[in-house]
Scaffold this motif. Structure first.
Motif, PDB file in Angstrom:
ATOM      1  N   TYR A 178       0.830  -1.383  -0.156  1.00 23.75           N
ATOM      2  CA  TYR A 178       0.124  -0.044  -0.036  1.00 23.75           C
ATOM      3  C   TYR A 178       0.807   1.060  -0.136  1.00 23.75           C
ATOM      4  N   THR A 210      -7.727  -6.273   2.567  1.00 18.87           N
ATOM      5  CA  THR A 210      -8.889  -5.370   2.999  1.00 18.87           C
ATOM      6  C   THR A 210      -9.088  -5.850   4.490  1.00 18.87           C
ATOM      7  N   TRP A 232      -5.091   2.572   7.323  1.00 19.04           N
ATOM      8  CA  TRP A 232      -5.067   3.126   6.240  1.00 19.04           C
ATOM      9  C   TRP A 232      -4.484   4.715   6.553  1.00 19.04           C
TER      10      TRP A 232
END
Length: 290
Positions: free
Chosen positions: A37, A208, A215
């Motif tokens: 990410y 997820t 995040w």
């Protein structure tokens, strides 16, 4: 960026990179997911600008250069995966210092691949850096901390990360002489993200289901170490020699260790500090002869 003096740009990049180890430690997500990410969000921040402002540069990109940039992304992916995982097994001080042995590998790679002369001082610097790495490993093993029994594994991962970082710097120094910054990093980060995604799927790790805090950490890693760290480093590679960039990167262990002390209450032992100083001395000697 064209108006920014390279020393100032390097200082900003080192400050940004110094936060990386702390952000990784704060995250509770699997290390390969964190790496994925971080790179993906960095790519998403930069690629739209690259596509709008550098269409001609993308069209002018040769197949060979695009292929080398893609392979460079693979090296960056291995660097991230190995280094992020090392932070789960050894101290921040040891991990960040050992991953910054990359100037040693740059010198070796330049000799083997670019036929550059290696002096006695270079060999001495490499030997000194490796001796310091051994001292750090023994120190962590005998420290009695919760990471003590796994420190050699973590240190080995950090060294692998340093080797891959050297490949990344050597390729970047060559390609950035003829490829614009944003097209170059778009290809590199895109390839890197794909490799990390494969590693995520191979390990059966979920992509997820992470809380909002995670995040936010992913985005922080993309903006700080991603955009202002690695991307600025790639900009600098077109303006200063790779040895200068390598030496500048040695500021990261200092910043990361200080942040680990302030934010994680992680106090390195005297032997770890001594080993780190030996590593930095050896790396500095090696890089200076370049």
């Amino acid at each position: 960026m064209a108006r920014v003096p390279p020393p100032v740009a390097l200082a900003v990049s080192i400050l940004a990179l110094s936060t990386s180890a702390i952000l990784v430690r704060w995250s509770e997500a699997p290390s390969v997911v964190v790496a994925f990410y971080r790179v993906l969000f960095t790519l998403l921040l930069l690629a739209p600008v690259a596509l709008v402002r550098h269409r001609a540069d993308f069209r002018a990109l040769s197949v060979r250069d695009a292929g080398v940039a893609a392979v460079t992304g693979v090296a960056l992916a291995i660097h991230f995966a190995a280094w992020f995982e090392s932070l789960n097994w050894t101290s921040v001080a040891a991990s960040v210092t050992l991953v910054q042995t990359q100037p040693v590998f740059v010198a070796i790679g330049a000799y083997l691949l670019l036929d550059e002369r290696v002096t006695v001082r270079t060999v001495g610097g490499i030997t000194l850096a490796l001796a310091g790495a051994a001292v750090m490993s023994v120190s962590d093993l005998l420290s009695g901390t919760t990471l003590a029994g796994t420190a050699p594994y973590g240190n080995a991962l950090a060294l692998l990360g340093g080797l891959m970082a050297a490949c990344y710097v050597l390729a970047g120094r060559s390609l950035r002489q003829r490829i614009a910054l944003l097209p170059y990093v778009s290809v590199v980060y895109g390839s890197c993200a794909l490799v990390l995604l494969v590693l995520v799927f191979a390990g059966g790790t979920p992509l997820t289901g992470y809380p909002a805090r995670e995040w936010l950490l992913f985005v922080a890693m993309a903006v700080g170490p991603g955009v202002f760290g690695h991307t600025v480093i790639n900009w600098a590679l077109a303006h200063v020699e790779s040895s200068v960039v390598s030496v500048s990167l040695l500021g990261e262990p200092v910043g990361a260790t200080l942040l680990a002390f302030l934010l994680l209450a992680e106090i390195p032992g005297p032997t770890t500090v001594l080993g780190g100083l030996v590593v930095l001395t050896g790396i500095g000697l090696t890089a200076r002869t370049r």
